[in-house]
Design an enzyme around this catalytic site. Sequence first.
Site, short mmCIF file in Angstrom:
data_model
loop_
_atom_site.label_atom_id
_atom_site.label_comp_id
_atom_site.label_asym_id
_atom_site.label_seq_id
_atom_site.Cartn_x
_atom_site.Cartn_y
_atom_site.Cartn_z
N ASP A 189 45.23 34.38 29.86
CA ASP A 189 45.09 35.06 31.15
C ASP A 189 44.07 34.30 31.99
O ASP A 189 44.29 33.17 32.37
CB ASP A 189 44.70 36.52 30.92
CG ASP A 189 44.83 37.37 32.19
OD1 ASP A 189 45.35 36.86 33.19
OD2 ASP A 189 44.41 38.53 32.17
N ASP A 192 36.78 35.85 34.23
CA ASP A 192 36.96 37.01 35.10
C ASP A 192 35.66 37.79 35.20
O ASP A 192 34.98 38.03 34.19
CB ASP A 192 38.06 37.93 34.56
CG ASP A 192 39.45 37.35 34.74
OD1 ASP A 192 39.57 36.22 35.26
OD2 ASP A 192 40.42 38.03 34.35
N ARG A 230 42.89 30.86 41.98
CA ARG A 230 41.74 31.71 41.65
C ARG A 230 40.48 30.87 41.42
O ARG A 230 39.96 30.78 40.32
CB ARG A 230 42.01 32.59 40.43
CG ARG A 230 43.18 33.53 40.61
CD ARG A 230 43.31 34.48 39.43
NE ARG A 230 44.45 35.38 39.60
CZ ARG A 230 44.81 36.33 38.74
NH1 ARG A 230 44.09 36.49 37.63
NH2 ARG A 230 45.85 37.10 38.97
#
Length: 354
Positions: A188, A192, A244
Amino acid sequence: MIINHLGRPAARRRRPTAAAALLVAALAGVGGAAHADVSGSERAAGFGAATNATTTAACTGTPGGFASVNALGQNGTTGGAGGPVVTVNTAAALKDYVGRPGPYIIQVSGRIQVSGMLTVVANKSILGVGTTAEITGGGLQLGSTTRPGNNVIIRNIRFSGAEDDSISVTNKAHHVWIDHNDLSDGYDGLLDIKRESDFVTVSWNHFHDHSKSALLGHSDSYTADIGKLRVTYHHNFFDGTDQRHPRVRFAEPVHVLNNYYRNNALYGIASTENAGLLVEGNYFQNVAHPIYVGYDKSGPGRVVERNNLYVGSGTPQTAGTVVEPRTYYSYTVDDPATVPAKVSAGVGVGKIGC
């Protein structure tokens, strides 16, 4: 002009990345503390410099940026300072020590195969030894809903092949410094930061061989992140990763300073859901969409950009005004023309003398 990008993010892709040419250079320190030049400890820590002049086996130093701010009852980020120094080389030992109460300096030796996410609780320094420290197969999650992950330092470690995220800063974790790591090929996100976390610095990391690099903000519906997620990203290398870098929701201010972007297929930075980003002194190379205001189904954010270089790249989108990071800390900006050489030479493991 505000334009929403309507394309879906690409699936994770594994592909080789050409090795960056490492240039041998004496890297001058920049950065700041309280409206002055940076202190020696900040300079040693790499806020604007890559140096091992004052480091020891315990990776001494302090961060610049938001992790240095005195807030929420924590004066800067000290990790496991003052606690026992332990060396781990198995998954069981790593899981044990990162989850223990109290401060610990945890030295990771060699390659450790883990499964799932290991929960890291408050007051920990997790430091790779030499150039071969690696956590593979799983990742580190800072904090749970009942055990805070505040005041944590992660440095000099290679992360690869995670089943989920490589590093997840979550559950109101604050004062976190993620510095001089190598992150690639996870399932993933590589890094994060979400769920009301705050006062984080991400510096001198090499992101490569992956699609989703650095998410900031849990989801469009998680409005509890408003007023939180203050993060500094400085001197990172986003090397052929797709997207991102970061993708941001709600946070303000987010400071994106002196990073190197190269061959990012989908986009560089996305500001959404009224986030406020200052993007300055970065170098974008072959990035068709360096900055988006709004992305996919997320509403627009705000971006102020200044003193960036766009080489073989598209036009950045900007909108609105943003709280200045100097409200919290002072700093200086490297000439963006020097960023590719300086960042390529300074990022990743084996650069800080652990």
